[in-house]
Design an enzyme around this catalytic site. Structure first.
Site, short mmCIF file in Angstrom:
data_model
loop_
_atom_site.label_atom_id
_atom_site.label_comp_id
_atom_site.label_asym_id
_atom_site.label_seq_id
_atom_site.Cartn_x
_atom_site.Cartn_y
_atom_site.Cartn_z
N ARG A 158 -7.47 -7.34 3.96
CA ARG A 158 -6.38 -6.17 3.99
C ARG A 158 -6.56 -5.24 2.75
O ARG A 158 -5.40 -4.46 2.28
CB ARG A 158 -5.09 -6.90 3.80
N SER A 207 2.92 -7.52 10.18
CA SER A 207 2.96 -8.77 9.34
C SER A 207 3.51 -8.14 7.82
O SER A 207 2.93 -6.87 7.43
CB SER A 207 1.95 -9.42 9.00
N GLU A 276 2.00 -6.54 2.64
CA GLU A 276 1.17 -5.72 3.14
C GLU A 276 1.68 -4.30 3.49
O GLU A 276 1.00 -3.48 3.69
CB GLU A 276 0.65 -6.47 4.36
#
Ligand SMILES: Cc1cc2nc3c(=O)[nH]c(=O)nc-3n(C[C@H](O)[C@H](O)[C@H](O)COP(=O)(O)OP(=O)(O)OC[C@H]3O[C@@H](n4cnc5c(N)ncnc54)[C@H](O)[C@@H]3O)c2cc1C
Length: 281
Positions: A158, A207, A276
């Site tokens: 990520r 998420s 995130e």
């Protein structure tokens, strides 16, 4: 170039939350994109590059600067052997469909991620054991005032290859030959998997937390019985504990309350949850 003033940011993010932006502009070409960025830089104006708005939370107070949207930077073409070149604003689903149309396989698992190529490379988006970095051959970026083309290698979980203040202009993907019908069938399967495990009917930003090295935040949130926890119009999804959903006109503070609550809850149990989601002020 399209420009709009005092526009609600709710319309430009998947969370459907946020106040107004002073200005939002939609460059249609790379030149217009660069001009707009340089204008802000020259005037020391605050600006934010927005892709498809599927990983951001805008504040209810709005954004006191210029939002530069890549939405209309959406040129896509086949180039070279099994390669596709895209502008930063191309939607990932459009890219996946285009790959299928041209008999190119590889990125099917990313089908259904509601982001742009720029946002996906920025975050190294991934799903079902696949990450966008596996297919990125070359990127064209703006670094300060210089345009650079390179083959990026420094992706991680990520986290894309862009440094602070670097902006993605376009990217080239390298794929493999495949059969259109098989690729479309894989995409359909992936979409069904997503719909069965994620709260697709309600606005969200995917998420909220990154996977930890030794733990999955969604699994822990579920085990701690926090699914369904509500604050105002926001709720920790009762379908997927990693998502916060906007079920009834949620405020940014409702979402931030839940995020802080989960982070504190995790910290007390020895876990450090990393976000995130990008919070934009
Ligand atoms: C229902 C749902 C499901 C999701 N599933 C997944 C999933 O399976 N896997 C996954 O990884 N993510 C998932 N996401 C999160 C999100 O879709 C991805 O992170 C996506 O890549 C974000 O792209 P975007 O264009 O929407 O970025 P935005 O939200 O617009 O922006 C995110 C960040 O990228 C920056 N950015 C955008 N474009 C550029 C550019 N051209 N140059 C520099 N910086 C840029 C922005 O400034 C911001 O910091 C999901 C989200 C939703 C709502």
């Amino acid at each position: 170039m399209i420009r709009k003033y005092n526009v609600s940011l709710k319309r430009y993010c998947t969370f459907k939350i946020g106040g107004c932006a002073k200005t939002i502009c939609f460059p249609k070409t790379e030149n217009e994109f660069l001009k707009e960025i340089f204008l802000c830089k020259n005037q020391s104006k605050k600006f934010f590059i927005l892709g498809n708005g599927s990983n951001v939370l805008f504040h209810d107070e709005g954004f006191d600067g210029k939002i530069i949207s890549t939405r209309l930077l959406n040129t896509i073409s086949v180039c070279g052997e099994n390669e596709i070149h895209c502008d930063a604003g191309v939607n990932l689903n459009v890219l996946c469909r285009y790959c299928a149309e041209n008999g190119l396989k590889g990125i099917e698992n990313l089908f259904g991620i509601p982001g742009s190529v720029g946002g996906a490379i920025m975050m190294n988006a991934g799903a079902f054991g696949c990450e966008i970095c596996q297919f990125v051959k070359k990127i064209k970026i703006l670094k300060d005032r210089e345009i650079i083309e390179k083959s990026p290698t420094n992706f991680s979980y990520r986290k894309g290859p862009l440094g602070k203040d670097e902006i993605l202009l376009s990217a080239t993907f390298s794929l493999e030959k495949g059969i259109k019908q098989d690729i479309l069938a894989s995409q359909k399967l992936i979409m069904e998997k997503r719909k069965s495990s994620q709260p697709y009917g309600l606005p969200s930003a995917g998420s909220v937390f990154k996977r930890g090295k030794y733990f999955l935040p969604a699994k822990l949130i579920d085990e701690w019985g926090l699914k369904g926890l509500k604050k105002g119009g926001a709720m920790i999804s009762d379908k997927h504990a990693g998502f916060i959903v906007n079920f009834d006109k949620a405020k940014s503070d409702d979402v931030l309350f839940l995020i802080n609550y989960v982070e504190d809850y995790a910290k007390k149990r020895g876990y450090n949850f990393e976000r995130e989601l990008v919070v934009v002020k």
